[in-house]
Every structure is written in C-alpha cells, then in structure tokens.
Design a protein around this motif. Structure first.
Motif, mmCIF file in Angstrom:
data_model
loop_
_atom_site.group_PDB
_atom_site.id
_atom_site.type_symbol
_atom_site.label_atom_id
_atom_site.label_comp_id
_atom_site.label_asym_id
_atom_site.label_seq_id
_atom_site.Cartn_x
_atom_site.Cartn_y
_atom_site.Cartn_z
ATOM 1 N N GLY A 10 0.785 -1.214 0.000
ATOM 2 C CA GLY A 10 0.000 0.000 0.000
ATOM 3 C C GLY A 10 0.814 1.260 0.000
ATOM 4 N N SER A 11 2.119 1.194 0.163
ATOM 5 C CA SER A 11 2.937 2.402 0.146
ATOM 6 C C SER A 11 3.022 2.930 -1.264
ATOM 7 C CB SER A 11 4.343 2.109 0.680
ATOM 8 O OG SER A 11 5.065 1.343 -0.247
ATOM 9 N N ASN A 12 3.285 4.238 -1.389
ATOM 10 C CA ASN A 12 3.424 4.843 -2.707
ATOM 11 C C ASN A 12 4.891 5.177 -2.956
ATOM 12 O OD1 ASN A 12 2.386 5.789 -5.159
ATOM 13 N ND2 ASN A 12 2.479 7.890 -4.413
ATOM 14 N N GLU A 13 5.756 4.273 -2.563
ATOM 15 C CA GLU A 13 7.181 4.470 -2.748
ATOM 16 C C GLU A 13 7.764 3.264 -3.470
ATOM 17 O OE1 GLU A 13 8.578 4.941 1.224
ATOM 18 O OE2 GLU A 13 8.159 7.088 1.280
ATOM 19 N N LEU A 14 8.952 3.474 -4.020
ATOM 20 C CA LEU A 14 9.650 2.360 -4.638
ATOM 21 C C LEU A 14 10.074 1.364 -3.580
ATOM 22 C CD1 LEU A 14 11.835 4.403 -7.147
ATOM 23 C CD2 LEU A 14 9.881 2.953 -7.713
ATOM 24 N N ARG A 15 10.389 0.179 -4.004
ATOM 25 C CA ARG A 15 10.680 -0.937 -3.108
ATOM 26 C C ARG A 15 12.016 -0.723 -2.390
ATOM 27 N NH1 ARG A 15 8.591 -6.144 -3.151
ATOM 28 N NH2 ARG A 15 9.984 -7.835 -2.540
ATOM 29 N N ARG A 16 11.956 -0.243 -1.169
ATOM 30 C CA ARG A 16 13.154 0.085 -0.405
ATOM 31 C C ARG A 16 13.974 -1.156 -0.078
ATOM 32 N NH1 ARG A 16 12.385 5.242 1.963
ATOM 33 N NH2 ARG A 16 11.429 6.492 0.315
ATOM 34 N N GLY A 17 15.285 -1.020 -0.157
ATOM 35 C CA GLY A 17 16.187 -2.094 0.215
ATOM 36 C C GLY A 17 16.115 -3.311 -0.672
ATOM 37 N N ALA A 18 15.603 -3.144 -1.903
ATOM 38 C CA ALA A 18 15.421 -4.305 -2.780
ATOM 39 C C ALA A 18 16.686 -4.707 -3.510
ATOM 40 C CB ALA A 18 14.316 -4.014 -3.796
ATOM 41 N N GLY A 325 6.728 12.610 -12.279
ATOM 42 C CA GLY A 325 5.310 12.595 -11.942
ATOM 43 C C GLY A 325 5.086 12.850 -10.463
ATOM 44 N N ARG A 326 5.925 12.274 -9.627
ATOM 45 C CA ARG A 326 5.828 12.459 -8.179
ATOM 46 C C ARG A 326 6.038 13.918 -7.792
ATOM 47 N NH1 ARG A 326 10.255 9.171 -5.000
ATOM 48 N NH2 ARG A 326 11.559 10.606 -6.208
ATOM 49 N N ASP A 327 6.936 14.597 -8.518
ATOM 50 C CA ASP A 327 7.260 15.986 -8.184
ATOM 51 C C ASP A 327 6.318 16.992 -8.824
ATOM 52 O OD1 ASP A 327 9.328 15.046 -6.697
ATOM 53 O OD2 ASP A 327 10.941 15.835 -7.953
ATOM 54 N N GLY A 328 5.441 16.533 -9.731
ATOM 55 C CA GLY A 328 4.450 17.434 -10.303
ATOM 56 C C GLY A 328 4.772 17.965 -11.679
ATOM 57 N N LEU A 329 5.910 17.593 -12.259
ATOM 58 C CA LEU A 329 6.214 18.043 -13.619
ATOM 59 C C LEU A 329 5.285 17.373 -14.630
ATOM 60 C CD1 LEU A 329 10.116 18.190 -13.898
ATOM 61 C CD2 LEU A 329 8.511 20.093 -14.037
ATOM 62 N N LEU A 330 5.036 16.090 -14.444
ATOM 63 C CA LEU A 330 4.105 15.342 -15.274
ATOM 64 C C LEU A 330 2.882 14.969 -14.430
ATOM 65 C CD1 LEU A 330 6.528 13.001 -17.266
ATOM 66 C CD2 LEU A 330 5.609 15.230 -17.937
ATOM 67 N N HIS A 331 1.938 14.297 -15.054
ATOM 68 C CA HIS A 331 0.700 13.929 -14.348
ATOM 69 C C HIS A 331 1.028 13.087 -13.112
ATOM 70 C CE1 HIS A 331 -3.276 12.257 -13.560
ATOM 71 N NE2 HIS A 331 -3.766 13.179 -14.381
ATOM 72 N N GLY A 332 0.321 13.369 -12.029
ATOM 73 C CA GLY A 332 0.590 12.707 -10.755
ATOM 74 C C GLY A 332 0.413 11.204 -10.790
ATOM 75 N N LEU A 333 -0.382 10.690 -11.748
ATOM 76 C CA LEU A 333 -0.589 9.254 -11.831
ATOM 77 C C LEU A 333 0.728 8.529 -12.118
ATOM 78 C CD1 LEU A 333 -2.868 7.151 -11.685
ATOM 79 C CD2 LEU A 333 -3.091 7.345 -14.177
ATOM 80 N N LEU A 334 1.623 9.183 -12.854
ATOM 81 C CA LEU A 334 2.918 8.574 -13.147
ATOM 82 C C LEU A 334 3.779 8.478 -11.898
ATOM 83 C CD1 LEU A 334 3.760 10.338 -16.526
ATOM 84 C CD2 LEU A 334 3.182 7.925 -16.204
ATOM 85 N N GLY A 335 3.489 9.291 -10.904
ATOM 86 C CA GLY A 335 4.271 9.298 -9.674
ATOM 87 C C GLY A 335 3.757 8.333 -8.628
ATOM 88 N N THR A 336 3.003 7.317 -9.043
ATOM 89 C CA THR A 336 2.492 6.309 -8.114
ATOM 90 C C THR A 336 3.189 4.976 -8.351
ATOM 91 O OG1 THR A 336 0.700 5.683 -9.630
ATOM 92 C CG2 THR A 336 0.237 7.421 -8.025
ATOM 93 N N THR A 337 3.179 4.135 -7.337
ATOM 94 C CA THR A 337 3.770 2.803 -7.460
ATOM 95 C C THR A 337 2.701 1.737 -7.232
ATOM 96 O OG1 THR A 337 4.424 2.858 -5.123
ATOM 97 C CG2 THR A 337 6.082 3.514 -6.747
ATOM 98 N N HIS A 338 3.000 0.549 -7.706
ATOM 99 C CA HIS A 338 2.051 -0.560 -7.602
ATOM 100 C C HIS A 338 1.817 -0.927 -6.133
ATOM 101 C CE1 HIS A 338 0.397 -4.643 -8.061
ATOM 102 N NE2 HIS A 338 0.018 -4.243 -9.265
ATOM 103 N N ARG A 339 0.580 -1.241 -5.801
ATOM 104 C CA ARG A 339 0.213 -1.504 -4.402
ATOM 105 C C ARG A 339 0.984 -2.686 -3.813
ATOM 106 N NH1 ARG A 339 -3.423 -4.795 -1.923
ATOM 107 N NH2 ARG A 339 -4.086 -5.620 -3.953
ATOM 108 N N ILE A 340 1.262 -3.686 -4.629
ATOM 109 C CA ILE A 340 1.948 -4.890 -4.135
ATOM 110 C C ILE A 340 3.419 -4.903 -4.530
ATOM 111 C CG2 ILE A 340 2.047 -7.415 -4.279
ATOM 112 C CD1 ILE A 340 -0.998 -7.364 -4.723
ATOM 113 N N HIS A 341 3.686 -4.680 -5.813
ATOM 114 C CA HIS A 341 5.062 -4.817 -6.306
ATOM 115 C C HIS A 341 5.944 -3.604 -5.992
ATOM 116 C CE1 HIS A 341 3.628 -8.334 -8.258
ATOM 117 N NE2 HIS A 341 2.884 -7.688 -9.141
ATOM 118 N N GLN A 342 5.312 -2.470 -5.669
ATOM 119 C CA GLN A 342 6.025 -1.218 -5.425
ATOM 120 C C GLN A 342 6.931 -0.848 -6.602
ATOM 121 O OE1 GLN A 342 7.399 -2.258 -1.237
ATOM 122 N NE2 GLN A 342 6.785 -0.129 -0.981
#
Length: 483
Positions: A10-18, A325-342
C-alpha cells in the motif's frame, strides 16, 4: 547478494532495500549491453575510427568517466532520488534546469530503448530465418520482446535483477573465453602492444573512434536511478558506479586488444572493410580461435544482450516518469507505485505504449529496423546523455558551492567536476560535428534529428515554469525527494 522480499503493502514508494550493490551493477552493465557493443558497435568504430589504436581511446574515455563519477557519486550521497540527472540538475542549477534535464533524460532513455527494439527485431528476424527457416517481420519479434519486458517492468525490481544477472554473467564468460583463446594462441603474430603505439593511436579518425567509445559506456550513469531501492544507498551507489565503469572499461579494453592481436594491427581495418557486414567479425574470430560451438553461443547471447539492454533502459525510463510525476512536472498518476510490487507501474506502462507506437510507425513506413530505427535513435540518445552528463557536472559545481558546510575538498567539489564538464562538452561538440557518421545518414537528416534535443529542453523548461506558476512550493522542492 541478497534480495529484500517484504515490501510495505500500500505504500506509494519504490521498493526500499530491494537491490544490493551487485544487482545494481548487473543493471548498469546490462544497460551497456557489452556483448552487443563488442559484436555490433566496436567493429564499425574500429573501421571508421583509428583502427588498432582503439584501446587507447577506451582508456581516455574511462579516465573522463571516472573523473565525472567523482562529483556524480559525491552528490549522490546528498541527493538520493530516482530522478538521477533530473534531480541533480534541479538541486544544483534550479527548477527550470531540472525540468529541462528531466524531459531530456526521459526523451533519451525512451528513444534508446525503442531503438534497441529495432536492433532486436532485425537481429532476431535474421537469426530465425537463417537457423530455423522461419520468416516473420522484424516488428513481430520486437512486439513479443516488448510484451515480456512490460511484464518484468510491471513486477518487482528484484525479478528483473535476477534475469539480468544471469544474462550478464553469460555474456562475460563467452567473450572472456574468446579473449583467453586468442591470447593463448598468440593471435596473428604474437602478443604485443602495437595498439598503444603512436602510429596506430593517431591513425585514421581518432575523434570518430572516441565517439564510439563514449557511446559504448552509455548506461553506466544509471546507478543513481536505483538509489531509492538500494540497500544503504550512500555506500551502494558510489561503489556500484565505480565498479561498473571499471568493469565495463576493462572488459572492453581487454577484448578489443585481444581482437587486434587476433587479426593483426595492420590487418584489422582492411579485414573489416572487406566484410559485407562488419558485425560478423566476432563470429569469424570465434570460429578460428575456439570453434563453431562458441560462435553459436555468441550468436544467441548477442540477441540476449540486446534484450538485457532493453530491459535495463525500460526500467530507467519508467523511473524518470515516476520521479517527475511524483514531483508534479508530469501527471501525478505517473508518480504512483504498484500496491503490491512497489514498482513504477504507470511509468512502465507508458514506456511500453510509447515503444509500441513508434515501432509500429516504423514498421508501417517500411523502415530498416537497424540502419534507421536503431542507428538514428541510439545515436540521438547518446548525444543527449553526453549533454546530460556535462550539465550534471556543472550542477555538481553549483551545488557544492552553495553548500560549503559539507566540508568537501577542492578536488572532489571543484577540480574533477570542472575537468569532466569541460571534457564532456568537448566530446559533445565533436559528436555534433560528426553526428552524420554516428547515424549513418545525411547531414540534413542528422541535424534534423539533433533539433529534437533543444525541443526537449524547451518542453522541460515550460513544464517547470508551469509548476512554478501553479505551485511555487512544489517547484522549489523539485528533485528534493530523498530517503
């Protein structure tokens, strides 16, 4: 090497420590596509450049990139961001420069990956026809590869890392086997250092040879893109960057030197000129010094190496979409990560869509997948990335000038970044002058392609200016998202 396997759902971040240092190196080395560069790129570079003296140009290129890496990795300790060039430019030169670099980076990695689809399709079509008598259009193979890469890009990053690690190891083993066989036999007239003699170093067109050498390293700079997914990024990114540059450079240098010894310093250019297809050069060496079995392995790995490069650059493009996308230059949808795979799944999907559209357009136009799609796009991407590295060197200088409290020495914060910036700008000028040689097309078409670079920079500035107008706070924070 170990892989972290328990993401926070459920996090909206990339997979930390992967990713461990080893897996980041595999990503970067696979992006450089070492076997496809040695088999497909360097024979042409040797032929058009300075022939047997190419190993010296590789050493010079390695020196410049190592000096660039000093400032690059030093700044990575303070700016850990999936945006790489974009984030460094934003924090060093301001939001407008960050926007320009971000769009240019997205443009470069996308067209490079799309260009590789052309090479993959062309090579796969030729191989399947010659070996299995299966005749299908090149774009069918490109689309099949695209589908599998879209799945891997959508999934966990460590799945892609495992795939690439196997491919890279196989590439290195195959080529090193050939290198050892050539050196053990003594080649054409014994092991020698003819490649390092001035009459070979300054023969032909060294400036063109230098461009091919720089293009061969494209991909090494992607280490910072994986900073947010790395274990202990402040250590992992510098180690992975230096290791990747040295690994790629030494591998290329030893292999090209072995090739020169195998054929003879005075014979290599005439031999390449006599070949109808210079990319078959390495197959002839393998047949002569090892045997048909290794040649067949190299033929297969040539195709697999291109696939590995496509997967690596797909991940790079997806992460630039995500960061901007996360920073707002492009559409915010691009700045999201997958709910499971991150994973940056929306950026991955967009990259696949762009690739599919471009490949189908070139296919409908009846274009040559290698001489046009690959040659045009890969050359333009290389030019863009050299410019991005030069801008990043300038950004490093500006960033550390504004942060004297970091207490860095003159060598790391000024001398080496300044040297690399000047050197890269010189390479950029040479690349523009000889861009028609890189693309293999007319000057008119080549410079027409070059116009796309300032257009990308302008679009980036406009996007950043729009963000400054609608959200000054987000504009000031461009590229600042970090661990």
């Amino acid at each position: 090497m170990s892989v972290y396997t328990s993401p926070t759902v459920g996090s909206n971040e990339l997979r930390r420590g992967a990713l461990s240092v080893g897996f980041i190196i595999f990503f970067v080395v696979s992006a450089a596509s070492p076997l496809s560069v040695l088999a497909g790129g360097f024979p042409i570079g040797i032929m058009l450049g300075n022939g047997a003296g190419t190993p010296v140009l590789l050493g010079l290129t390695l020196l410049v990139l190592l000096t660039f890496s000093v400032g690059y990795t030093t700044m990575a300790r303070h700016v850990t961001n999936a945006g790489g060039f974009y984030a460094f430019s934003a924090r060093g030169l301001g939001g407008l420069a960050g926007g320009a670099s971000g769009v240019l980076a997205m443009f470069a990695y996308n067209i490079l990956q799309v260009g590789l689809y052309g090479m993959f399709g062309g090579v796969a079509s030729g191989t399947m026809s010659a070996v299995f008598a299966i005749d299908m259009p090149w774009w069918v193979y490109s689309l099949m590869a695209m589908a599998s890469i879209a799945i891997l890009g959508y999934r966990n990053i460590d799945l892609s890392a495992r795939v690439l690690s196997v491919i890279v190891i196989a590439e290195y083993v195959a080529i090193l086997t050939l290198d050892i066989a050539i050196l053990r036999s003594g080649g054409d007239h014994g092991i020698n250092l003819d490649s390092f003699k001035p009459e070979h170093v300054f023969s032909g067109n060294p400036s063109i040879g230098l461009l091919f050498c720089f293009a061969a390293f494209i991909g090494f700079e992607a280490t910072t893109i994986y900073g947010e997914e790395a274990k202990n990024p402040q250590r992992a990114i510098p180690v992975a960057t230096y290791a990747s540059v040295l690994l790629i450079g030494c591998f290329y240098g030893i292999s090209i030197w072995a090739m020169v010894i195998g054929v003879g310093s005075d014979k290599i250019v005439p031999l390449l000129l006599s070949l109808e297809d210079p990319t078959t050069f390495i197959y002839g060496l393998s047949d002569h010094f090892v045997g048909a079995e290794l040649t067949q392995v190299i033929r297969v790995l040539f195709l697999v190496s291109i696939y590995a490069g496509m997967l690596a650059f797909h991940n790079s493009a997806a992460r630039y979409f995500y960061a901007t996308g996360r920073d707002g230059l492009l559409h915010g949808l691009l700045g999201t990560t997958h709910r499971i795979h991150q994973s940056p799944h929306m950026g991955s999907a967009l990259q696949s869509l762009i690739a599919a559209v471009v490949v189908l357009i070139f296919a409908a136009a009846g274009a040559d997948p290698i001489l046009q799609l690959f040659a045009w796009f890969s050359s333009l991407a290389a030019l863009s990335l050299i410019l991005l590295m030069a801008l990043t060197s300038i950004a490093v200088l500006a960033y550390f000038r504004r942060h004297p409290e970091l207490g860095l020495g003159m060598l790391r914060r000024f001398i080496l970044p300044a040297f690399s910036g000047v050197a890269l700008l010189c390479v950029l000028v040479v690349a523009v002058i000889h861009f028609d040689v890189l693309t293999g097309s007319s000057k008119l078409l080549s410079y027409g392609l070059c116009i796309l670079i300032p257009i990308s920079l302008f679009v980036g500035v406009m996007l950043a200016a729009r963000l400054r107008r609608v959200s000054p706070e987000r504009f000031q924070a461009l590229g600042s998202h970090k661990l």
